[in-house]
Write a protein that holds these residues in place. Structure first.
Motif, PDB file in Angstrom:
ATOM      1  N   SER A  71       0.835  -1.214   0.000  1.00  0.00           N
ATOM      2  CA  SER A  71       0.000   0.000   0.000  1.00  0.00           C
ATOM      3  C   SER A  71       0.867   1.260   0.000  1.00  0.00           C
ATOM      4  O   SER A  71       0.504   2.265  -0.626  1.00  0.00           O
ATOM      5  CB  SER A  71      -0.977  -0.009   1.177  1.00  0.00           C
ATOM      6  OG  SER A  71      -0.287   0.019   2.413  1.00  0.00           O
ATOM      7  N   VAL A  74       2.009   1.853  -3.555  1.00  0.00           N
ATOM      8  CA  VAL A  74       0.911   2.397  -4.361  1.00  0.00           C
ATOM      9  C   VAL A  74       0.666   3.872  -4.010  1.00  0.00           C
ATOM     10  O   VAL A  74       0.533   4.719  -4.898  1.00  0.00           O
ATOM     11  CB  VAL A  74      -0.375   1.562  -4.172  1.00  0.00           C
ATOM     12  CG1 VAL A  74      -1.576   2.251  -4.816  1.00  0.00           C
ATOM     13  CG2 VAL A  74      -0.184   0.160  -4.743  1.00  0.00           C
ATOM     14  N   TYR A  78       1.164   7.093  -6.472  1.00  0.00           N
ATOM     15  CA  TYR A  78       0.148   8.120  -6.739  1.00  0.00           C
ATOM     16  C   TYR A  78       0.723   9.514  -6.457  1.00  0.00           C
ATOM     17  O   TYR A  78       0.574  10.429  -7.267  1.00  0.00           O
ATOM     18  CB  TYR A  78      -1.100   7.867  -5.887  1.00  0.00           C
ATOM     19  CG  TYR A  78      -2.200   8.859  -6.141  1.00  0.00           C
ATOM     20  CD1 TYR A  78      -3.045   8.727  -7.230  1.00  0.00           C
ATOM     21  CD2 TYR A  78      -2.390   9.946  -5.295  1.00  0.00           C
ATOM     22  CE1 TYR A  78      -4.047   9.655  -7.483  1.00  0.00           C
ATOM     23  CE2 TYR A  78      -3.394  10.877  -5.538  1.00  0.00           C
ATOM     24  CZ  TYR A  78      -4.222  10.721  -6.631  1.00  0.00           C
ATOM     25  OH  TYR A  78      -5.210  11.637  -6.878  1.00  0.00           O
ATOM     26  N   GLN A  96      10.000   5.808  -4.248  1.00  0.00           N
ATOM     27  CA  GLN A  96       8.857   4.948  -4.558  1.00  0.00           C
ATOM     28  C   GLN A  96       9.330   3.643  -5.189  1.00  0.00           C
ATOM     29  O   GLN A  96       8.815   2.572  -4.868  1.00  0.00           O
ATOM     30  CB  GLN A  96       7.888   5.690  -5.487  1.00  0.00           C
ATOM     31  CG  GLN A  96       6.573   4.981  -5.721  1.00  0.00           C
ATOM     32  CD  GLN A  96       6.607   3.947  -6.819  1.00  0.00           C
ATOM     33  OE1 GLN A  96       7.429   4.000  -7.723  1.00  0.00           O
ATOM     34  NE2 GLN A  96       5.707   3.002  -6.742  1.00  0.00           N
ATOM     35  N   THR A 100       8.833  -0.151  -3.677  1.00  0.00           N
ATOM     36  CA  THR A 100       8.265  -1.215  -4.497  1.00  0.00           C
ATOM     37  C   THR A 100       9.164  -2.449  -4.483  1.00  0.00           C
ATOM     38  O   THR A 100       8.677  -3.578  -4.355  1.00  0.00           O
ATOM     39  CB  THR A 100       8.039  -0.724  -5.940  1.00  0.00           C
ATOM     40  OG1 THR A 100       7.142   0.396  -5.901  1.00  0.00           O
ATOM     41  CG2 THR A 100       7.457  -1.812  -6.816  1.00  0.00           C
TER      42      THR A 100
END
Length: 124
Positions: A71, A74, A78, A96, A100
């Motif tokens: 989460s 994600v 965003y 990010q 991941t």
């Protein structure tokens, strides 16, 4: 693997706490959607909780850790690709990508780590 995950979640908790206190440059801005700010704020609880549960060798910590990292990847995706209109590679996008990779790594390692952890409802 579990010790590394404990360190990752402890560090994540400190980073999100620093963001909440406004001590980290480049952290969340006031223009961020409220739901996203609430999510990142919730990580000040969920990151350390995952670290604690993993340190106690609880399966719940592994499951929570997987949910938190996926989460978080994600949410950062965003924030860094939809909300941030800067072109090219930015520090946020590198972060990010790193989150991941951590999420994929933890999910890949979960089947090997799970037997070492205590199950809910079973005596230690």
């Amino acid at each position: 693997m579990v010790i590394a995950a404990v360190c990752v979640f402890a560090y994540g908790g400190m980073v999100h706490l620093g963001d909440l206190l406004g001590v980290r440059p480049g952290g969340p801005s006031s223009s961020m959607p409220l739901w996203l700010m609430w999510y990142f704020t919730s990580l000040t609880v969920f990151d350390p909780l995952a670290a604690l549960l993993l340190a106690l060798r609880r399966l719940e910590g592994l499951l929570l850790g997987c949910v938190v990292l996926v989460s978080d990847a994600v949410a950062n995706g965003y924030a860094n690709y939809v909300l941030d209109t800067a072109p090219g590679i930015t520090l946020g996008r590198i972060g990010q990508a790193f989150i991941t990779v951590l999420a994929v790594g933890l999910i890949a390692a979960a089947p090997r780590a799970a037997p070492w952890l205590h199950r809910p409802g079973r005596a230690s």
